[in-house]
Design a protein around this motif. Structure first.
Motif: not given
Length: 148
Positions: A39-42, A50-51, A56-59, A63-66
């Motif tokens: 999902x992150x790659x997509x 992206x930052x 974190x916001x979009x998915x 934040x600590x899990x990103x």
């Protein structure tokens, strides 16, 4: 009532899609990566660099899990971190050629999987499905624009 009927149909459709078209066991796997990585790659493919905060916001990932997700993708060579030229505190995550390739391969695998799953449809049913999917895509894109 039409909106309620549409909502009811949508609620009915989602589990059917998951059961019949998106079984995790049938999905092509990316070595050493899980569904969150994909999902992150997509997201990066769709939006460009992206930052971590945007991820974190979009998915909807804390934040600590990103950071561990990004670190894994960097270690595997799928993305690279690039410091912002104007503000060195900002780090952009962007796809590498390897990341683009793995997404293209996975998309092709999805396409073949869906083609196989839909092989029982005749030409008229296939045309109706295509029209319905185009309509659904237009509606979801409109929803996306109205939220942004």
């Amino acid at each position: 009532m039409p909106r309620q009927d549409a909502a009811d149909q949508f609620v009915k459709l989602i589990p059917l899609i998951r059961r019949k078209l998106l079984r995790r066991s049938d999905l092509p796997q990316i070595p050493n990566l899980n569904f969150s990585h994909f999902h992150l790659l997509m997201l990066i493919e769709d939006e460009g660099a992206v930052t971590n905060g945007h991820i974190s916001e979009t998915l909807s990932i804390a934040p600590p899990n990103v950071t561990p997700l990004i670190t894994k993708l960097v270690d595997e060579g799928y993305i690279t971190r690039v410091p912002d030229e104007r503000d060195r505190r900002v780090i952009w995550n962007q796809l590498t050629e390897k990341g683009e390739l793995v997404l293209r391969e996975r998309r092709d695998s999805f396409r073949r999987l869906f083609e196989d799953r839909l092989a029982f449809l005749n030409e008229e049913e296939t045309d109706r499905l295509i029209d319905s999917l185009k309509t659904l895509t237009e509606i979801v894109e409109k929803m996306d624009k109205s939220e942004g």
